[in-house]
Design a protein around this motif. Structure first.
Motif, mmCIF file in Angstrom:
data_model
loop_
_atom_site.group_PDB
_atom_site.id
_atom_site.type_symbol
_atom_site.label_atom_id
_atom_site.label_comp_id
_atom_site.label_asym_id
_atom_site.label_seq_id
_atom_site.Cartn_x
_atom_site.Cartn_y
_atom_site.Cartn_z
ATOM 1 N N ARG A 1 48.619 2.643 -15.538
ATOM 2 C CA ARG A 1 49.755 2.365 -14.656
ATOM 3 C C ARG A 1 49.666 3.097 -13.324
ATOM 4 O O ARG A 1 50.309 2.702 -12.364
ATOM 5 N N LEU A 2 48.903 4.182 -13.283
ATOM 6 C CA LEU A 2 48.845 4.974 -12.053
ATOM 7 C C LEU A 2 48.423 4.100 -10.879
ATOM 8 O O LEU A 2 47.385 3.458 -10.925
ATOM 9 N N PRO A 3 49.210 4.122 -9.820
ATOM 10 C CA PRO A 3 48.859 3.237 -8.704
ATOM 11 C C PRO A 3 47.500 3.587 -8.089
ATOM 12 O O PRO A 3 46.817 2.707 -7.590
ATOM 13 N N ILE B 1 67.015 -6.291 -7.338
ATOM 14 C CA ILE B 1 65.877 -5.450 -6.979
ATOM 15 C C ILE B 1 65.467 -5.841 -5.567
ATOM 16 O O ILE B 1 65.503 -7.028 -5.224
ATOM 17 N N GLU C 1 67.610 -11.003 -9.701
ATOM 18 C CA GLU C 1 67.779 -9.608 -10.129
ATOM 19 C C GLU C 1 68.103 -8.724 -8.916
ATOM 20 O O GLU C 1 67.654 -8.999 -7.803
ATOM 21 N N ASN D 1 58.662 -7.850 -9.804
ATOM 22 C CA ASN D 1 58.109 -6.750 -9.014
ATOM 23 C C ASN D 1 56.990 -7.169 -8.074
ATOM 24 O O ASN D 1 56.374 -6.330 -7.439
ATOM 25 N N GLU E 1 62.675 -6.226 -4.085
ATOM 26 C CA GLU E 1 61.630 -7.241 -3.974
ATOM 27 C C GLU E 1 62.181 -8.639 -4.209
ATOM 28 O O GLU E 1 61.792 -9.596 -3.537
#
Lengths: 890, 206
Positions: free
Chosen positions: A485-487, A581, A579, A549, A583
């Motif tokens: 998951r780390l960008p 959010i 949603e 997302n 984005e």
């Protein structure tokens, strides 16, 4: 066993018997005993020689005959003070000058009956340090301190019996009585330490420096114990000699023991036997004395030998070969070379050491060293059996083939590899960060920087990918997720994909695709898993979350992959676009709307309501669109059904019909009234001509065509209340004053059906309705222009009908008129009062003569313009204005 | 009663810059708040003694710089942490989105023995402000999805919920300490102390 020292004979077959030896710098002195029992002193210098077999020889510098009347049993040289000390067999203590070789008297009186002494010499930096001597005189310990060229007695300590041996330790003294060692501080308090051992007749102690700490090595039989400056043991285990040493000396990193039949050389820290020189075999001599300063000497009664260390490079080589790496590191520090050479040598040793430790399964220490020397992680990872492809592994040059290990060992090794990689990852990331900052600050790209960036990137790729494999091997599921998951992870996509798939870590695989921007792969995978058993990937929500997302730059993907979700679960699917959010809110709405129109038209209302109500979208197209969707839904679906169901019975009021129809119409009506952004011009023609008159009236109203709107209420819908309600809503004394007049007009001069613009079967042409008009006139007369109304009234209206209206209007007009009169009178009175006070203020006279001065600058006013304050003070106009400006500033 | 040794809990606060990490710590330890923003450099800590179920524990609360994610603090810094506090600003949706990264990065660097159950606490700060962007429900959902991380909404400015959040932090950290049977007892306790208020009390425990 190493070969650390050679033994070289310096003095051969002396005719005299040696009884003491001391060395300083490259010189040494031996004291011999003559046949007459007198002490002769011989001073030598050690020089190198060209002889290959004997690289050194001793040159006799000086011979001092009959130096003392009795033989010397102990010698000590203090070269920094050009001084040496000697103790003779008759117990006499002598101080002598090292240059003149004369016995001198420098503060120590002639002492008889001394048995031994000890020197404490502190070589402090940039300063001569200090010098103390402790002399044992029967049952006394006399301490003399050297200061300003002479000794002064500073302590006089009493002990129970005459000690055999004394030695300084920190701020105290160690001494030996019979077979027991004691420690006494200079204030006289003492304690017993331990015995020197059953098999030892003489004590043996040696003060040394270990690192920067002073320590004392003490022998208990063949066991060597280290004490700190407070006489407490410092190490848990003792060094054990192979025999009882007579005497020991310290040559870093070795400790050399003079044993009865051999000279034994051991590594001090490792306690390891390095070399043993069998004196009786190798030199056929019995050594009795050992001394050490710059040179190391051993001596028998007739010969003197030098212990010559072999070249340190060779020693290091030998150590490495015999896998004594710790010792090799210590010795390598002694080699004289540049810092960079030293660093390289150290790295080379550590590299071999680390590998050796690894083969012995000491993984933690091994990896610590690999980290220290910044070893290429490829080589470290290659030590493990399964992280690199085997053909690649074989291509790497490893010292020997790496060990094989399995089970618990493998697990342990992998855990330490994780720690190693994590640490390395952090370091490389820092390097990368620094490099990037440097590159940003440079105007041009330098090839060196690019090259090093490539290298760091490659390392990070290897580190992260291996880390992932380690996590999988150790079953560390949480960290697998965290890593993918780390960008800014540096995982190798293909390789990571393979291992994740093999281990069925599908959720993590999706997350990996996400961080690597492989959205298509991720979404295809989510789609293929959605129907699967109850797992974290089943159902529509994983896809919805994912799409939410992605952001507007991926709108095409969002639209494409929302399709199946919208079809499978429209109520959840709409959340992709609604949603809360950032984005989602930023997605291009017209595209979304068109997409919904194609896939799930029914969701368009929900979407438009959301963007208009929640996100306050003011785009007219969306408002128009929402109105049209409502309208079409009503006209094409809900209304015909409803009309069918009531079978000609009267219809309910607009918006109050049962079921969906009522709901939709009330929403439409409400929206038409509340939205300010739709465009009625285009909409009105799309509305049917035979129904939805309420809605149409609102559209007309928005267009400002109030007469037609009112005509719809009054004549088509026949609902005067709604018409009045309409007037109440739209009346505005500034902008829209004539709306009530329009209402009256529609009753008095009704338009034709054609004018109204509707076509409805069976509708009757509107007729005049004076009564309703009159009621409205009476109710709202104050909002109606009376004169205009009078013109409208048809001639056949009886006066009786409008009497009520006219009376009220007249009465009200009178009220207005009278009020105006009163106001006029009051304002006139006020005006007169003001005039009166003005005249009063202007009346006073005053004289300005040569003596009239300005209040502010105190100068004559003269003929300048002036100002007068209400209290009568006068000032130049200029001064006054300045003063006022100042006040304003404050 | 062998467990009555003095307990020191290392708590690390992480989160984007400007979410109020320093303010939370200052409010909790010193009961002070300032609205002036000053970026934290590197890492700094304050200590506070608290009672958890009749046990006196010392919390060593490490405040970190939010600008540079894990660039200046080494792996060693994160090892030995007993609890990690993730802070975001409820009026800034981005600070919430990065919580995932903060958590993931922490776990990788610290490599705790049991990462699944390592105690985290999430704090949504600045609830005194009006322009809220992150709904509480969304934050709660996230916390639930990460193995039920406790969630608190606080205002460091008005001292709302700060004590409660840190009480939970202390409790969870202590529970973790007690679980860690392998943990060396003195490792990770630095010698330095920044403030003088936290001298070890010599008083005897009944």
């Amino acid at each position: 066993m190493l070969d650390a020292f050679d033994i070289v004979r310096l003095v051969d077959k002396l005719p005299l018997k040696i009884c003491a030896i001391a060395t300083w710098r490259e010189q040494f002195m031996i004291s011999t005993v003559s046949t007459k029992n007198e002490a002769h002193l011989l001073v030598y210098k050690v020089v190198s020689s060209s002889d290959f077999d004997r690289p050194y020889e001793a040159k006799l510098d000086m011979t001092l005959k009959k130096f003392t009347p009795k033989p010397i049993i102990s010698l000590s040289v203090i070269p920094e003070q050009d001084m040496f000390l000697a103790l003779t067999t008759d117990g006499e203590f002598h101080c002598a000058n090292l240059i003149t070789y004369q016995i001198v008297n420098i503060g120590i009186p002639r002492l008889k009956g001394c048995s031994t002494f000890a020197v404490d010499w502190h070589r402090l930096k940039g300063f001569n340090g200090y010098l103390r001597i402790c002399i044992v005189l029967k049952k006394k310990l006399l301490v003399y301190t050297y200061f300003g060229g002479t000794f002064t007695q500073t302590n006089d300590l009493v002990v129970l019996e005459t000690p055999k041996m004394v030695s300084w330790l920190g701020e105290g003294i160690i001494f030996c009585i019979k077979k027991d060692l004691y420690y006494m501080t200079l204030d006289g308090s003492s304690r017993e330490l331990f015995s020197i051992g059953q098999h030892r007749s003489e004590p043996c102690v040696l003060p040394i420096m270990r690192g920067d700490k002073q320590e004392m090595l003490v022998l208990n039989d063949d066991k060597q114990i280290s004490l700190d400056t407070e006489a407490k043991p410092t190490q848990p285990s003792a060094l054990v000699w192979s025999e009882n040493p007579v005497s020991i000396i310290h040559i870093h990193p070795y400790i050399i023991g003079m044993l009865p039949r051999s000279i034994e050389i051991r590594a001090l820290e490792q306690k390891l036997l390095v070399q043993s020189i069998k004196t009786n075999e190798q030199i056929k001599d019995h050594v009795r004395f050992i001394a050490h300063d710059q040179v190391t000497l051993v001596a028998s009664h007739t010969q003197v030998y030098k212990l010559e260390p072999k070249a340190y490079e060779k020693q290091v080589q030998q150590c490495v070969l015999s896998k004594q790496f710790e010792l090799a590191l210590e010795i390598s520090e002694l080699i004289k070379e540049t810092e960079s050479e030293r660093k390289l040598r150290r790295e080379e040793i550590l590299r071999r050491y680390a590998f050796y430790l690894f083969t012995r399964h000491e993984f933690e220490k091994s990896l610590k060293f690999y980290l220290e020397i910044n070893e290429d992680p490829m080589h470290v990872i290659a030590l493990y059996p399964h992280f690199l492809p085997s053909e690649h592994r074989q291509n790497l040059s490893l010292p020997t083939s790496p060990p094989t290990f399995t089970g618990e060992d493998l697990k342990k090794a992998t855990e330490f590899l994780i720690k190693y990689l994590t640490q390395l990852r952090y370091l490389e990331q820092q390097n990368l960060q620094q490099l990037l900052t440097r590159m940003e600050n440079k105007p041009e790209e330098s090839p060196v920087d690019c090259e090093s960036k490539k290298k760091i990137d490659a390392r990070l790729l290897l580190i992260d990918t291996t880390l992932l494999k380690c996590y999988i091997k150790t079953g560390n599921n949480t960290l697998i997720g965290s890593l993918v998951r780390l960008p800014e992870n540096h995982l190798h996509l293909g390789e990571s994909e393979r291992v994740l798939r093999n281990d069925e870590k599908f959720q993590e695989l999706v997350q990996l695709y996400q961080t690597k921007g492989q959205h298509k792969l991720a979404l295809t995978m989510l789609h293929s898993f959605h129907g699967g058993p109850n797992s974290s990937l089943s159902g529509v929500w994983p896809t919805i979350d994912y799409l939410q997302n992605l952001g507007s730059e991926n709108i095409e993907l969002i639209l494409k992959y929302s399709e199946w979700v919208l079809q499978e679960s429209p109520d959840d699917g709409i959340k992709i676009f609604t949603e809360e959010i950032g984005e989602v809110e930023a997605l291009p709405r017209s595209k979304v709307l068109a997409h919904l129109g194609n896939i799930a038209p029914a969701l368009r209302i929900q979407y438009l309501e959301h963007i208009i109500q929640r996100w306050k979208d003011t785009t007219p197209e969306f408002h128009n669109e929402l109105i049209l969707i409502y309208m079409n839904e009503i006209v094409n679906n809900k209304l015909p059904q409803y009309l069918k169901s009531i079978r000609g019975r009267p219809r309910a009021k607009a918006g109050e019909e049962p079921g969906e129809l009522g709901y939709l119409r009330s929403r439409l009506l409400h929206f038409l009234q509340s939205s300010k952004y739709y465009e009625p011009e285009g909409l009105i023609s799309r509305f049917p001509q035979d129904d939805l008159f309420e809605e149409k009236a609102l559209l007309l109203g928005r267009l400002g065509r109030h007469e037609i709107a009112l005509a719809l209420y009054a004549h088509v819908l026949k609902d005067p209340k709604m018409a009045e309600e309409y007037c109440r809503r739209t009346y505005d004394p500034e902008e829209n004053r004539g709306v009530y007049l329009d209402l009256i007009k529609t009753y008095l001069n009704p338009p034709t059906i054609k004018d109204i613009g509707i076509s409805l079967e069976g509708i009757i042409e509107p007729v005049k309705d004076i009564n309703t008009a009159m009621t409205i006139l009476a109710t709202y007369h104050e909002k109606i222009d009376t004169a205009a109304v009078m013109l409208l009234l048809p001639e056949d209206v009886s006066i009786q009908d409008i009497k009520q209206f006219l009376t009220t209007v007249l009465e009200e007009n009178m009220v207005v008129k009278r009020r105006a009169h009163v106001l006029q009178g009051l304002q006139l009175a006020e005006h007169l009062q003001i005039q009166k006070s003005r005249i009063k203020e202007q009346a006073p006279c005053f004289v300005i003569d040569d003596f009239t001065n300005c209040k502010i600058c105190s100068k004559k006013l003269g003929t300048s313009a002036f100002a007068r304050y209400t209290n009568g003070d006068l000032a130049h106009l200029f001064c006054y204005q300045q003063e006022m400006d100042k006040q304003i500033e404050y | 009663m062998s467990a009555r040794r003095k307990v020191l809990l290392k708590v690390i606060i992480l989160g984007d810059s400007g979410v109020g990490k320093t303010s939370l710590m200052n409010q909790y330890v010193n009961k002070k708040f300032t609205s002036q923003y000053k970026a934290t450099i590197g890492a700094d800590f304050l200590t506070k003694e608290v009672m958890v179920d009749d046990r006196l524990v010392t919390m060593q609360i490490w405040d970190t710089a939010g600008q540079e994610r894990f660039q200046s603090l080494g792996v060693a810094f994160y090892r030995g942490a007993d609890c990690c506090v993730l802070v975001y600003d409820v009026t800034n949706a981005n600070t919430f989105k990065t919580l995932d990264s903060w958590r993931d990065e922490f776990l990788i660097q610290a490599s705790p023995r049991d990462p699944e159950n390592f105690p985290f606490v999430v704090i949504g700060n600045k609830i005194d402000l009006e322009n809220r962007q992150v709904p509480a429900r969304r934050a709660q959902n996230w916390c639930e999805s990460k193995n039920n991380i406790p969630y608190y909404e606080t205002s460091a400015k008005e001292a709302v919920n700060v004590d409660q959040a840190f009480q939970k932090i202390a409790r969870d950290a202590l529970a973790k300490e007690n679980d860690d049977i392998y943990k060396p007892q003195v490792a990770s306790v630095p010698d330095i102390r920044l403030d003088s208020n936290t001298k070890q009390k010599s008083g005897k425990c009944c």
